[in-house]
Design an enzyme around this catalytic site. Structure first.
Site, short mmCIF file in Angstrom:
data_model
loop_
_atom_site.label_atom_id
_atom_site.label_comp_id
_atom_site.label_asym_id
_atom_site.label_seq_id
_atom_site.Cartn_x
_atom_site.Cartn_y
_atom_site.Cartn_z
N ARG A 99 0.83 -1.21 0.00
CA ARG A 99 0.00 0.00 0.00
C ARG A 99 0.86 1.25 0.00
NH1 ARG A 99 -4.31 0.36 4.54
NH2 ARG A 99 -5.13 1.89 3.05
N ARG A 167 -1.64 -3.53 -6.90
CA ARG A 167 -0.89 -4.71 -6.46
C ARG A 167 -1.69 -6.01 -6.60
NH1 ARG A 167 -1.05 -4.58 0.19
NH2 ARG A 167 -3.25 -4.05 0.40
N ARG A 185 10.56 -21.06 22.68
CA ARG A 185 9.44 -22.01 22.72
C ARG A 185 8.59 -21.92 21.46
NH1 ARG A 185 4.73 -22.37 27.42
NH2 ARG A 185 4.21 -24.60 27.12
N ARG A 194 7.53 -27.25 10.60
CA ARG A 194 7.99 -26.74 9.32
C ARG A 194 9.34 -27.27 8.87
NH1 ARG A 194 3.31 -24.94 7.07
NH2 ARG A 194 2.20 -23.56 8.52
#
Length: 240
Positions: A99, A167, A185, A194
């Site tokens: 933006r 965009r 943690r 992941r």
């Protein structure tokens, strides 16, 4: 600012600041029994207390692992950040804004080692290498798409359309940047989901691109908190 697209197959992670050490775990844990005397742990050698760190990890006493902080500057494709933001507890994010600034034409192209073909049914599938022909077709198609979408973005900006509207023509393969702050943690929970790792007690099947980011974060954390990192691995890479 350049309007010529460039292409990357890597991601970057920079540790920009931190307050994180194994000692942080020790004084946080010992306040429960030692009160103000736990502050003496700040100047002690944590190697003497690695058994306590392992105990906390093994029995999942998690809160002592929260009294530290790491801030990373990450450059990766937008689709990686959208997966990142599934991790909300113990994480803070600030991302580059489309933006408020014109976005650079840097786009993600999978490297030659990226497995391309998904085989098997949902919940029980694997990815296997693509053929040279598939890699070539992928590269050409993605480059063509990126060039077309960025040209459309530039045309809209030249016509006076606001950045926040223009965009919308851009794909999720566009690179973005963000600061991500976490504690040990929350990072352990992230790594457990992941990354794929031979010591993991619970298997995970991450998308390779976010795993690339996770591996770089893990390397930085391992250097800062080696005893905590060793305990994490020794106890199946399950966040306490």
């Amino acid at each position: 600012m350049t309007d010529t697209p460039s292409f990357r197959s890597d991601v970057t992670v920079e540790l920009v600041k931190h307050s994180a050490s194994d000692t942080d775990v020790l004084w946080a844990a010992r306040v429960s029994t030692a009160g103000e005397q736990s502050l003496e742990e700040v100047s002690k050698d944590p190697e003497r207390s690695k058994g306590l760190i392992n105990y906390l990890m093994r029995d999942r006493h998690g809160s002592p692992f929260e009294h530290n902080s790491m801030t990373f500057f990450v450059s990766a494709p937008i689709f990686v950040f959208r997966e990142f933001q599934r991790h909300r507890v113990g994480w803070s994010y600030n991302e580059e804004s489309g933006r408020y600034r014109e976005l650079e034409p840097v786009f993600y192209l999978p490297g030659e080692d990226r497995k391309l073909v998904q085989r098997g049914r949902p919940g029980k599938y694997e990815f296997v290498d693509g053929t040279p022909e598939q890699h070539a077709a992928l590269g050409k198609t993605m480059e063509d798409s990126y060039r077309q979408s960025y040209a459309a973005y530039q045309e809209l900006l030249a016509d006076g359309v606001a950045r926040e509207v223009a965009r919308a023509t851009l794909p999720v393969g566009l690179f973005s940047t963000m600061y991500a702050t976490c504690n040990a943690r929350s990072l352990m929970h992230f790594l457990g989901l992941r990354t794929q790792h031979e010591q993991a007690r619970v298997p995970s099947f991450p998308q390779r691109e976010i795993e690339m980011v996770a591996e770089k974060m893990e390397a930085e954390w391992a250097r800062l908190m080696p005893l905590t990192y060793a305990a994490f691995n020794a106890n199946g890479r399950v966040a306490p």
